[in-house]
Scaffold this motif. Structure first.
Motif, PDB file in Angstrom:
ATOM      1  N   THR A 173     -56.811  63.520   0.872  1.00 28.00           N
ATOM      2  CA  THR A 173     -57.162  64.236  -0.265  1.00 28.00           C
ATOM      3  C   THR A 173     -58.345  64.604  -0.354  1.00 28.00           C
ATOM      4  O   THR A 173     -59.114  65.318  -1.355  1.00 28.00           O
ATOM      5  CB  THR A 173     -57.150  63.020  -1.377  1.00 28.00           C
ATOM      6  OG1 THR A 173     -58.086  61.861  -1.201  1.00 28.00           O
ATOM      7  CG2 THR A 173     -55.640  62.407  -1.558  1.00 28.00           C
TER       8      THR A 173
ATOM      9  N   PRO B  98     -55.217  58.132   3.295  1.00 33.79           N
ATOM     10  CA  PRO B  98     -55.403  58.789   2.256  1.00 33.79           C
ATOM     11  C   PRO B  98     -56.695  59.570   1.777  1.00 33.79           C
ATOM     12  O   PRO B  98     -56.479  60.510   0.988  1.00 33.79           O
ATOM     13  CB  PRO B  98     -55.038  57.464   1.390  1.00 33.79           C
ATOM     14  CG  PRO B  98     -54.324  56.595   2.246  1.00 33.79           C
ATOM     15  CD  PRO B  98     -54.919  56.782   3.476  1.00 33.79           C
TER      16      PRO B  98
ATOM     17  N   LEU C  92     -51.468  57.225  -2.606  1.00 29.56           N
ATOM     18  CA  LEU C  92     -51.013  57.153  -1.044  1.00 29.56           C
ATOM     19  C   LEU C  92     -51.447  55.774  -0.315  1.00 29.56           C
ATOM     20  O   LEU C  92     -50.672  55.336   0.615  1.00 29.56           O
ATOM     21  CB  LEU C  92     -51.819  58.398  -0.749  1.00 29.56           C
ATOM     22  CG  LEU C  92     -51.408  59.691  -0.971  1.00 29.56           C
ATOM     23  CD1 LEU C  92     -52.177  60.688  -0.337  1.00 29.56           C
ATOM     24  CD2 LEU C  92     -49.849  59.902  -0.500  1.00 29.56           C
TER      25      LEU C  92
ATOM     26  N   HIS D 271     -54.462  60.000  -6.818  1.00 29.15           N
ATOM     27  CA  HIS D 271     -53.620  60.576  -5.696  1.00 29.15           C
ATOM     28  C   HIS D 271     -53.934  59.655  -4.415  1.00 29.15           C
ATOM     29  O   HIS D 271     -53.152  58.946  -3.673  1.00 29.15           O
ATOM     30  CB  HIS D 271     -53.534  61.933  -5.284  1.00 29.15           C
ATOM     31  CG  HIS D 271     -52.721  62.299  -4.351  1.00 29.15           C
ATOM     32  ND1 HIS D 271     -52.705  63.481  -3.494  1.00 29.15           N
ATOM     33  CD2 HIS D 271     -51.398  61.788  -3.988  1.00 29.15           C
ATOM     34  CE1 HIS D 271     -51.617  63.443  -2.851  1.00 29.15           C
ATOM     35  NE2 HIS D 271     -50.892  62.579  -2.965  1.00 29.15           N
ATOM     36  N   GLU D 272     -55.031  59.466  -3.969  1.00 24.10           N
ATOM     37  CA  GLU D 272     -55.579  58.515  -3.104  1.00 24.10           C
ATOM     38  C   GLU D 272     -55.090  57.263  -2.991  1.00 24.10           C
ATOM     39  O   GLU D 272     -54.594  56.700  -2.002  1.00 24.10           O
ATOM     40  CB  GLU D 272     -57.198  58.803  -3.021  1.00 24.10           C
ATOM     41  CG  GLU D 272     -57.594  58.055  -1.600  1.00 24.10           C
ATOM     42  CD  GLU D 272     -59.528  57.952  -1.795  1.00 24.10           C
ATOM     43  OE1 GLU D 272     -59.937  56.893  -1.396  1.00 24.10           O
ATOM     44  OE2 GLU D 272     -59.781  58.999  -2.358  1.00 24.10           O
TER      45      GLU D 272
ATOM     46  N   CYS E  30     -47.008  59.805   3.850  1.00 26.30           N
ATOM     47  CA  CYS E  30     -48.182  60.172   3.172  1.00 26.30           C
ATOM     48  C   CYS E  30     -48.588  61.550   3.408  1.00 26.30           C
ATOM     49  O   CYS E  30     -49.317  62.070   2.414  1.00 26.30           O
ATOM     50  CB  CYS E  30     -49.212  58.869   3.820  1.00 26.30           C
ATOM     51  SG  CYS E  30     -50.865  58.926   3.121  1.00 26.30           S
TER      52      CYS E  30
ATOM     53  N   ARG F   8     -48.737  53.355  -1.060  1.00 26.76           N
ATOM     54  CA  ARG F   8     -47.415  53.581  -0.419  1.00 26.76           C
ATOM     55  C   ARG F   8     -47.673  53.385   1.223  1.00 26.76           C
ATOM     56  O   ARG F   8     -46.788  52.762   1.830  1.00 26.76           O
ATOM     57  CB  ARG F   8     -47.190  55.087  -0.373  1.00 26.76           C
ATOM     58  CG  ARG F   8     -45.990  55.519   0.295  1.00 26.76           C
ATOM     59  CD  ARG F   8     -45.547  56.926  -0.105  1.00 26.76           C
ATOM     60  NE  ARG F   8     -45.220  57.213  -1.287  1.00 26.76           N
ATOM     61  CZ  ARG F   8     -45.150  58.189  -1.857  1.00 26.76           C
ATOM     62  NH1 ARG F   8     -45.567  59.447  -1.447  1.00 26.76           N
ATOM     63  NH2 ARG F   8     -44.757  58.470  -3.344  1.00 26.76           N
TER      64      ARG F   8
END
Length: 380
Positions: free
Chosen positions: A317, A313, A328, A324-325, A375, A331
């Motif tokens: 990014t 991640p 991810l 967002h990082e 991802c 996830r």
């Protein structure tokens, strides 16, 4: 210019990670489809995936460890050379063994190039570099010695078996082992979100014992089981200290159903199991082939999946979108503990001579590959 260089490296690392994951799949499946030499799957995984990925990751981390500028474009060449060597070696495994020495020479060039680059960065450090840097330098020295050993084996065929064993152990325990442990000691607290004041002192104290142990175990594999036993004795106290940190001191932060820390901790546990198994087969009490094959699920797979859970991640990014990082990372780390358990289960089955152990390994690997692809390609 520096910002441009920061953006260039993560795409290469993502490519190398995908190549490594593909290498794992082919390395695990091909022995069931084709009649290959026992070491061929491990060579495919190591040369096509692990070595280029480690060289690329070193290029990424060294500026952090030395507090120097971002990597310049030419610093990417060692990882690309290693990838070229891996492709050539893969071809040699299936078509012509005569290509093997050329792949070794290219790999030797890559390792030497990166070693020189790291030494230059070390001299540019303001103050003292991070203690993890010397682990990278020693790991590369092990890789260089391992590649020289296999080239020497082609020149002196009477000593091929001994030099091949030396090559294998210098690569797996010296290069991969030292790199992994030097990185894990820092990555585990980072991934687990806890402070570990013992990490730096451990890195400063233990590199001598770990390096000596790797060298003795490699020499022992080539010439004498007694040397292997001595190498194992040198490795066990540092590993015991690390395991104490994982199972006692920081267990609440480490052992989680999701995230990167459980796979990384399982890699340390798996390496310890392999070390003990190696001592058993050094005296002829256990087939060496099983230990070599089990190295993939007991150590490499939890190591790569755990490290990638935290780092991919960041690379996707480019460290510019923290929310967002983190999304991810959550996830990608979902069910990370379950995947690690399947890797260990499959590895123990293979260590016991049960070929069907590849089933839980492949299930966990495919689960991680799907998560990694999501991802990469899902934007939200």
């Amino acid at each position: 210019m520096e910002q441009e260089n920061v953006i260039r490296l993560p795409p290469l690392l993502i490519l190398l990670l995908l190549t490594t994951l593909a290498g794992f799949v082919f390395g695990l499946l091909l022995p069931h489809w084709l009649a290959l030499r026992p070491a061929a799957p491990l060579h495919l995984i190591f040369a096509l995936g692990i070595m280029p990925l480690i060289l690329g990751a070193m290029t990424y981390f060294v500026p952090v460890l030395t507090r120097t500028r971002a990597p310049e474009p030419l610093s990417l060449i060692p990882a690309l050379l290693a990838l070229a060597a891996g492709i050539l070696l893969s071809i040699s495994l299936f078509f012509s063994f005569a290509l093997y020495p050329f792949a070794a020479v290219i790999g030797l060039t890559a390792a030497l190039w990166l070693s020189i680059w790291i030494q230059r960065r070390k001299k540019q450090t303001l103050g003292r570099p991070h203690p993890g840097l010397i682990w990278y330098q020693l790991a590369l020295a092990s890789l260089l010695l391992g590649l020289i050993a296999i080239l020497a084996g082609t020149l002196f065929p009477d000593y091929w078996t001994q030099l091949r064993r030396l090559h294998l152990h210098l690569n797996l325990l010296g290069f991969v082992g030292l790199t992994a442990l030097g990185t894990l000691r820092v990555l585990l607290p980072t991934g687990g979100g806890y402070g570990d004041p013992e990490a730096g002192p451990w890195l400063m104290r233990q590199w001598r014992w770990m390096t000596s142990g790797a060298l003795f175990m490699a020499l022992g594999a080539a010439v004498s089981p007694i040397l292997s036993l001595l190498g194992m004795v040198l490795w066990l106290p540092p590993l015991a200290q690390l395991l104490k940190s994982l199972f006692i001191t920081h267990r609440q932060h480490i052992w989680q159903q999701h995230g990167a820390t459980t796979p990384l901790a399982c890699a340390v546990l798996g390496l310890t199991i392999l070390l003990l198994s190696g001592a058993v087969h050094a005296f002829g009490w256990h087939a060496a082939t099983y230990t070599t094959q089990a190295f993939i699920p007991l150590f490499l797979l939890p190591l790569v999946s755990g490290a990638a859970t935290h780092l991919l991640p960041l690379w996707v990014t480019a460290a510019r979108h923290s929310n967002h990082e983190q999304a991810l990372r959550q996830r990608l780390g979902r069910h990370g503990g379950g995947r690690a358990a399947l890797f260990l289960l499959g590895g123990l089955l293979i260590l016991a001579g049960q070929d069907w152990g590849v089933v839980p390994i492949l299930l966990a690997l495919l689960h991680f590959i799907i998560a990694a692809l999501r991802c990469l390609f899902l934007k939200s």
